[in-house]
Scaffold this motif. Structure first.
Motif, PDB file in Angstrom:
ATOM      1  N   TYR B 165       5.587 -11.865  -9.619  1.00 28.98           N
ATOM      2  CA  TYR B 165       7.033 -11.612  -9.632  1.00 28.98           C
ATOM      3  C   TYR B 165       7.616 -11.692 -11.040  1.00 28.98           C
ATOM      4  O   TYR B 165       8.352 -10.791 -11.464  1.00 28.98           O
ATOM      5  CB  TYR B 165       7.745 -12.543  -8.651  1.00 28.98           C
ATOM      6  N   PRO B 166       7.297 -12.735 -11.802  1.00 31.46           N
ATOM      7  CA  PRO B 166       7.744 -12.720 -13.196  1.00 31.46           C
ATOM      8  C   PRO B 166       7.273 -11.478 -13.955  1.00 31.46           C
ATOM      9  O   PRO B 166       8.009 -10.965 -14.802  1.00 31.46           O
ATOM     10  CB  PRO B 166       7.117 -13.997 -13.768  1.00 31.46           C
ATOM     11  N   ALA B 167       6.072 -10.990 -13.639  1.00 30.92           N
ATOM     12  CA  ALA B 167       5.579  -9.781 -14.307  1.00 30.92           C
ATOM     13  C   ALA B 167       6.459  -8.581 -13.961  1.00 30.92           C
ATOM     14  O   ALA B 167       6.785  -7.754 -14.826  1.00 30.92           O
ATOM     15  CB  ALA B 167       4.132  -9.512 -13.914  1.00 30.92           C
ATOM     16  N   LEU B 168       6.848  -8.496 -12.690  1.00 33.35           N
ATOM     17  CA  LEU B 168       7.741  -7.425 -12.249  1.00 33.35           C
ATOM     18  C   LEU B 168       9.051  -7.469 -13.031  1.00 33.35           C
ATOM     19  O   LEU B 168       9.560  -6.443 -13.504  1.00 33.35           O
ATOM     20  CB  LEU B 168       8.048  -7.635 -10.763  1.00 33.35           C
ATOM     21  N   VAL B 169       9.597  -8.667 -13.139  1.00 29.44           N
ATOM     22  CA  VAL B 169      10.879  -8.826 -13.824  1.00 29.44           C
ATOM     23  C   VAL B 169      10.737  -8.532 -15.319  1.00 29.44           C
ATOM     24  O   VAL B 169      11.604  -7.898 -15.924  1.00 29.44           O
ATOM     25  CB  VAL B 169      11.443 -10.254 -13.588  1.00 29.44           C
ATOM     26  N   ALA B 170       9.623  -8.950 -15.891  1.00 26.36           N
ATOM     27  CA  ALA B 170       9.393  -8.683 -17.312  1.00 26.36           C
ATOM     28  C   ALA B 170       9.314  -7.179 -17.562  1.00 26.36           C
ATOM     29  O   ALA B 170       9.867  -6.677 -18.550  1.00 26.36           O
ATOM     30  CB  ALA B 170       8.113  -9.370 -17.781  1.00 26.36           C
TER      31      ALA B 170
END
Lengths: 198, 198
Positions: B165-170
């Motif tokens: 999820y953090p990767a998606l947001v990044a």
DNA sequence: CGTTGCATGTAAGGTGTTACATGATTAC
DNA sequence: GTAATCATGTAACACCTTACATGCAACG
């Protein structure tokens, strides 16, 4: 250059230390119309909101009082109907010069984005996948409404004379919302892929 | 479905009424590491800042105290070096359930953008054209630095396990900054055209 | 040997919101 | 006739920032 220049220069005006909201309210009045606090709130919601946040009504009245105390705006009472009055505010020459001076000397702070939907996705490990997609889909709906409003605001700006700068900003707003819709769609696809890969 | 289910359900947890910043701080701790207030400030500046604003250090300590009082985080003292200690915070099971419950029930508010550069362009009738272009150019430089930072944050997220999820947001952050660079370039062109047409 | 990083707060004050209150007018 | 709009505030409070203070450790 000329020694005898006694014109008011932007740099000559003492720059009052007032919050960003006060500059924004003063900025709304710098388009030259006499507005009530209520009017300013409406402008704020309709225009400012696309690139700056829209303060609460009570905050606007507070800022108007502050600006008047500093002599940057003036107020007068006019009739609203046969029974009641209302107070309209206008920018003063000092106010205009203060704004000019602010423009000329105060650099913009870094833009701030407060995006609750992204925060929730960032914390996606704690959510049901369906709930997450629901939030993103709701956000997309909201963006569509914003896009329509931004386009309307753009048309308004295009028809007003001397509103070249607001028109520029309105066009920026339209394109930035369009871009966010694309990012949202792409986010939805990624979210679907993540949900299926488990 | 099953009548005998006594598991803790998200909806069973009383949802404490705490500000968005508290949820954000709790969210940072939900990735399972023990962090000091100082660490949280650094995470905040490095990651949160791309889609949410980064609170002041003192505010983070205030929120940590609040969260501990509510039992959503716990703290313990560990050695920093031979002389001094430090306090590390961790999310508690109650904290995790509260966050889950927040995710499940509290809809995200509309995103807020506070863009000082756009505000200045909107008030362009009060500025020297050169000054305006300077501000936009400075903003572009800032965006380039942000883009580099966002890409680094993206690489970090991609290498961490369970950071989907953090990767998606990044990745969203990278693309949104790229898009804003394009909008900025286009704004610069428009500004030049405006300056020449007079 | 000076600067940066780590680490944690307090105190003061400003900024901003929510809730409430009021009341005539206009539109449906 | 009832809801929305216009119009203006006050009071209470929550949120958040700035400035300040402290002091060791590590790096150059």
């Amino acid at each position: 250059m000329s020694g005898g220049n006694t014109d008011l220069q932007a740099a000559d005006i003492a720059l009052p230390k007032i919050p960003a909201t006060a500059w924004a309210v003063l900025g709304i009045l710098s388009f030259g119309r006499e507005l009530t606090g209520y009017d300013i709130k409406n402008w704020s919601d309709a225009i400012l909101h696309f690139f700056y946040w829209s303060p609460a009504t009570s905050q606007i009245y507070t800022e108007l009082r502050r600006l008047e105390d500093l002599g940057l705006v003036s107020s007068r009472t006019v009739a609203r109907d046969e029974v009641r009055d209302k107070t309209v505010y206008a920018i003063t020459p000092i106010g205009t010069e203060a704004l000019r001076s602010w423009q000329a000397t105060v650099d913009a702070e870094a833009p701030v984005l407060k995006h609750g939907v992204l925060l929730r996705i960032w914390l996606g490990h704690l959510a049901e996948p369906d709930r997450l997609r629901e939030q993103v889909a709701d956000h997309r709906t909201r963006l569509l409404a914003e896009l329509a409003a931004a386009k309307e605001s753009q048309e308004q700006a295009d028809t007003q004379p001397d509103w070249a700068y607001p028109a520029l900003v309105a066009s920026w707003a339209v394109r930035r919302i369009e871009s966010e819709i694309e990012l949202t769609d792409s986010m939805l696809i990624d979210l679907n892929r993540l949900a299926n890969n488990r």
